[in-house]
Write a protein that holds these residues in place. Structure first.
Motif, PDB file in Angstrom:
ATOM      1  N   MET A   1       0.689  -1.165  -0.046  1.00 53.98           N
ATOM      2  CA  MET A   1      -0.024  -0.003   0.127  1.00 53.98           C
ATOM      3  C   MET A   1       0.928   1.261   0.012  1.00 53.98           C
ATOM      4  SD  MET A   1      -3.044   1.071   2.629  1.00 53.98           S
ATOM      5  CE  MET A   1      -2.177   0.501   4.090  1.00 53.98           C
ATOM      6  N   GLU A   2       0.632   2.183  -0.977  1.00 56.62           N
ATOM      7  CA  GLU A   2       1.422   3.259  -0.983  1.00 56.62           C
ATOM      8  C   GLU A   2       0.964   4.368   0.021  1.00 56.62           C
ATOM      9  OE1 GLU A   2       3.998   5.948  -3.760  1.00 56.62           O
ATOM     10  OE2 GLU A   2       3.338   3.932  -4.392  1.00 56.62           O
ATOM     11  N   GLN A   3       1.838   4.911   0.751  1.00 54.51           N
ATOM     12  CA  GLN A   3       1.354   5.915   1.795  1.00 54.51           C
ATOM     13  C   GLN A   3       1.782   7.389   0.987  1.00 54.51           C
ATOM     14  OE1 GLN A   3      -0.211   5.172   3.894  1.00 54.51           O
ATOM     15  NE2 GLN A   3       0.449   3.178   4.269  1.00 54.51           N
ATOM     16  N   ILE A   4       0.784   8.272   1.367  1.00 53.47           N
ATOM     17  CA  ILE A   4       1.048   9.737   0.976  1.00 53.47           C
ATOM     18  C   ILE A   4       0.967  10.574   2.215  1.00 53.47           C
ATOM     19  CG2 ILE A   4       0.278   9.515  -1.669  1.00 53.47           C
ATOM     20  CD1 ILE A   4      -2.646  10.249  -0.215  1.00 53.47           C
ATOM     21  N   GLY A   5       1.279  11.989   1.784  1.00 51.58           N
ATOM     22  CA  GLY A   5       1.216  12.971   2.791  1.00 51.58           C
ATOM     23  C   GLY A   5       1.935  12.701   4.253  1.00 51.58           C
ATOM     24  N   ALA A   6       1.021  13.010   5.410  1.00 47.01           N
ATOM     25  CA  ALA A   6       1.658  13.131   6.604  1.00 47.01           C
ATOM     26  C   ALA A   6       2.114  11.602   7.118  1.00 47.01           C
ATOM     27  CB  ALA A   6       0.571  13.625   7.591  1.00 47.01           C
ATOM     28  N   ILE A   7       1.353  10.742   6.897  1.00 45.95           N
ATOM     29  CA  ILE A   7       1.923   9.491   7.114  1.00 45.95           C
ATOM     30  C   ILE A   7       3.031   8.847   6.416  1.00 45.95           C
ATOM     31  CG2 ILE A   7       1.035   6.885   7.194  1.00 45.95           C
ATOM     32  CD1 ILE A   7      -1.576   7.649   7.334  1.00 45.95           C
ATOM     33  N   ALA A   8       3.166   9.142   5.250  1.00 42.77           N
ATOM     34  CA  ALA A   8       4.292   9.036   4.344  1.00 42.77           C
ATOM     35  C   ALA A   8       5.582   9.640   5.017  1.00 42.77           C
ATOM     36  CB  ALA A   8       4.274   9.297   2.884  1.00 42.77           C
ATOM     37  N   GLU A   9       5.529  10.867   5.389  1.00 40.08           N
ATOM     38  CA  GLU A   9       6.311  11.636   6.054  1.00 40.08           C
ATOM     39  C   GLU A   9       6.989  11.138   7.192  1.00 40.08           C
ATOM     40  OE1 GLU A   9       6.078  16.117   6.720  1.00 40.08           O
ATOM     41  OE2 GLU A   9       5.420  16.040   4.658  1.00 40.08           O
ATOM     42  N   LEU A  10       6.002  10.607   8.123  1.00 35.71           N
ATOM     43  CA  LEU A  10       6.358   9.806   9.453  1.00 35.71           C
ATOM     44  C   LEU A  10       7.208   8.639   9.123  1.00 35.71           C
ATOM     45  CD1 LEU A  10       6.015   9.867  12.513  1.00 35.71           C
ATOM     46  CD2 LEU A  10       3.858   8.813  12.128  1.00 35.71           C
ATOM     47  N   GLN A  26       6.767   1.501   9.396  1.00 35.21           N
ATOM     48  CA  GLN A  26       5.386   1.239   8.986  1.00 35.21           C
ATOM     49  C   GLN A  26       4.345   1.024  10.165  1.00 35.21           C
ATOM     50  OE1 GLN A  26       4.891   0.254   4.868  1.00 35.21           O
ATOM     51  NE2 GLN A  26       2.946  -0.685   5.584  1.00 35.21           N
ATOM     52  N   ARG A  27       5.028  -0.198  10.800  1.00 34.11           N
ATOM     53  CA  ARG A  27       4.229  -0.630  12.108  1.00 34.11           C
ATOM     54  C   ARG A  27       4.369   0.336  13.160  1.00 34.11           C
ATOM     55  NH1 ARG A  27       7.057  -5.268  12.155  1.00 34.11           N
ATOM     56  NH2 ARG A  27       8.384  -4.675  14.016  1.00 34.11           N
ATOM     57  N   LEU A  32       1.444   4.413  16.545  1.00 36.12           N
ATOM     58  CA  LEU A  32       1.689   5.635  17.269  1.00 36.12           C
ATOM     59  C   LEU A  32       0.158   6.381  16.950  1.00 36.12           C
ATOM     60  CD1 LEU A  32       5.101   6.906  16.478  1.00 36.12           C
ATOM     61  CD2 LEU A  32       4.090   6.427  18.636  1.00 36.12           C
ATOM     62  N   LEU A  33      -0.148   6.003  15.747  1.00 33.61           N
ATOM     63  CA  LEU A  33      -1.560   6.922  15.252  1.00 33.61           C
ATOM     64  C   LEU A  33      -2.752   6.178  15.433  1.00 33.61           C
ATOM     65  CD1 LEU A  33      -0.147   8.348  11.790  1.00 33.61           C
ATOM     66  CD2 LEU A  33      -0.209   9.395  13.881  1.00 33.61           C
ATOM     67  N   ASN A  34      -2.772   5.039  15.713  1.00 40.53           N
ATOM     68  CA  ASN A  34      -3.989   4.209  16.015  1.00 40.53           C
ATOM     69  C   ASN A  34      -4.472   4.494  17.405  1.00 40.53           C
ATOM     70  OD1 ASN A  34      -5.168   2.568  14.404  1.00 40.53           O
ATOM     71  ND2 ASN A  34      -3.638   0.745  14.668  1.00 40.53           N
ATOM     72  N   GLY A  35      -5.902   4.700  17.368  1.00 36.71           N
ATOM     73  CA  GLY A  35      -6.680   5.054  18.779  1.00 36.71           C
ATOM     74  C   GLY A  35      -5.960   6.107  19.646  1.00 36.71           C
ATOM     75  N   ASP A  36      -5.810   5.754  20.832  1.00 33.54           N
ATOM     76  CA  ASP A  36      -5.238   6.680  21.950  1.00 33.54           C
ATOM     77  C   ASP A  36      -3.941   7.502  21.362  1.00 33.54           C
ATOM     78  OD1 ASP A  36      -4.516   8.337  24.036  1.00 33.54           O
ATOM     79  OD2 ASP A  36      -4.037   6.529  25.459  1.00 33.54           O
ATOM     80  N   ARG A  37      -3.949   8.745  21.282  1.00 37.30           N
ATOM     81  CA  ARG A  37      -2.697   9.439  20.871  1.00 37.30           C
ATOM     82  C   ARG A  37      -1.807   9.779  21.689  1.00 37.30           C
ATOM     83  NH1 ARG A  37      -4.485  11.355  15.300  1.00 37.30           N
ATOM     84  NH2 ARG A  37      -5.168   9.733  14.342  1.00 37.30           N
ATOM     85  N   SER A  38      -2.173   9.299  22.993  1.00 34.97           N
ATOM     86  CA  SER A  38      -1.143  10.119  24.216  1.00 34.97           C
ATOM     87  C   SER A  38       0.222   9.753  24.126  1.00 34.97           C
ATOM     88  CB  SER A  38      -1.738   9.687  25.503  1.00 34.97           C
ATOM     89  OG  SER A  38      -1.595   8.019  25.645  1.00 34.97           O
ATOM     90  N   ASP A  39       0.692   8.403  23.336  1.00 29.94           N
ATOM     91  CA  ASP A  39       2.261   7.894  23.425  1.00 29.94           C
ATOM     92  C   ASP A  39       2.597   8.917  22.331  1.00 29.94           C
ATOM     93  OD1 ASP A  39       1.960   6.237  25.202  1.00 29.94           O
ATOM     94  OD2 ASP A  39       1.522   4.334  24.206  1.00 29.94           O
ATOM     95  N   ALA A  40       1.911   9.232  21.318  1.00 26.10           N
ATOM     96  CA  ALA A  40       2.304   9.813  19.924  1.00 26.10           C
ATOM     97  C   ALA A  40       2.504  11.390  20.394  1.00 26.10           C
ATOM     98  CB  ALA A  40       1.301   9.808  18.864  1.00 26.10           C
ATOM     99  N   ASN A  41       1.792  11.859  21.263  1.00 29.13           N
ATOM    100  CA  ASN A  41       1.873  13.349  21.676  1.00 29.13           C
ATOM    101  C   ASN A  41       3.198  13.459  22.487  1.00 29.13           C
ATOM    102  OD1 ASN A  41      -0.066  14.511  20.200  1.00 29.13           O
ATOM    103  ND2 ASN A  41      -1.743  13.636  21.647  1.00 29.13           N
TER     104      ASN A  41
END
Ligand SMILES: [Zn+2]
Length: 203
Positions: A1-10, A26-27, A32-41
Motif C-alpha cells: 500500500m502506497e502511503q501519501i502525505g503526513a503518514i508517508a512523511e512520518l 510502518q508498524r 502511534l496513530l491508532n486509537g489513543d494518541r497520548s504516546d504519540a503526543n
C-alpha cells in the motif's frame, strides 16, 4: 500500500532511525496513530523539547541539557584518567561495563580524510586543551578497532605525546575484535579491554 502525505512523511522519518527498516517504520507509525494518541503526543513533545534543550557538554562533548554533563560534574570520578571515545553510544557501553571511573572526552566521530573529516572536524584542538589540564595523568584511547578508528587512535597519540610527553597514553586491549565498533561489542569484552589496556608503543 502506497502511503501519501503526513503518514508517508512520518514513516520516512522513522526509517532513518538506527535499526528500523521500512516495515518496522510502518508498524511504528500505525501504532502511534491508532486509537489513543497520548504516546504519540508524548513522543513528539519529548523529541521537540530534547532538540531545543540538549547540546554538547562544554568540557567533553557529551550530550546534556546542563552546562556540563553528569560525568564532568560528578565528584566521584577519577580526574587523573581521561578516556577518549568516538561517540556517546561508545561512552554508554563503557559505562555499562562498570570497568572505568575516570572522565571522558568524546570525539566528533573519527578521522576519515576521504570524506573530508580531518583533525579539526573531530575536535582534536579541544582535546589538546582538555588533555593538557594538570590533573590528567593517563589518557586511554578507546576508539574502535576499525581502520578509521585505528587511524584516529594513532593521530591522537601522536598529537598528545608530542605536546605532553609526560602523559601516560594507553589503548584499550584487543579483546575487542579487529574491525569492531565499541558500540556493538558486548559489555564484558569491553570491560576486559579496559582492564587490559596497554601503553601505546611509539611507532
Ligand atoms: Zn561532559
Amino acid at each position: 500500500m502506497e502511503q501519501i502525505g503526513a503518514i508517508a512523511e512520518l514513516i520516512d522519518a522513522l526509517k532513518k532511525l538506527p535499526g528500523v527498516g521500512p516495515r518496522a517504520a510502518q508498524r511504528i507509525a500505525y501504532q502511534l496513530l491508532n486509537g489513543d494518541r497520548s504516546d504519540a503526543n508524548r513522543l513528539g513533545e519529548a523529541l521537540l523539547k530534547a532538540t531545543k534543550t540538549v547540546h554538547r557538554c562544554a568540557r567533553c562533548n557529551n550530550l546534556t541539557d546542563g552546562e556540563l554533563c553528569s560525568y564532568c560534574s560528578s565528584h566521584n570520578r577519577d580526574d587523573s584518567l581521561l578516556c577518549i571515545v568516538e561517540s556517546v553510544a561508545d561512552l554508554m557501553v563503557i559505562e555499562q561495563s562498570l570497568s572505568y571511573h575516570g572522565r571522558y572526552f568524546i570525539l566528533m566521530g573519527r578521522l576519515s580524510p576521504l570524506n573530508g573529516v580531518g583533525p579539526h572536524e573531530i575536535g582534536l584542538d579541544k582535546l589538546l586543551e582538555r588533555a593538557g589540564e594538570p590533573e590528567v595523568k593517563e589518557v586511554i584511547i578507546a576508539t574502535s578497532f576499525t581502520a578509521e578508528g585505528e587511524a584516529t587512535a594513532f593521530a591522537v597519540s601522536e598529537l598528545l605525546s608530542k605536546h605532553y610527553p609526560q602523559l601516560k597514553l594507553t589503548r584499550i586491549a584487543r579483546g575487542v575484535p579487529a574491525g569492531a565498533e565499541i558500540e556493538y561489542t558486548d559489555v564484558n569484552t569491553v570491560a576486559q579491554a579496559m582492564l587490559n589496556r596497554r601503553v601505546r608503543e611509539s611507532d
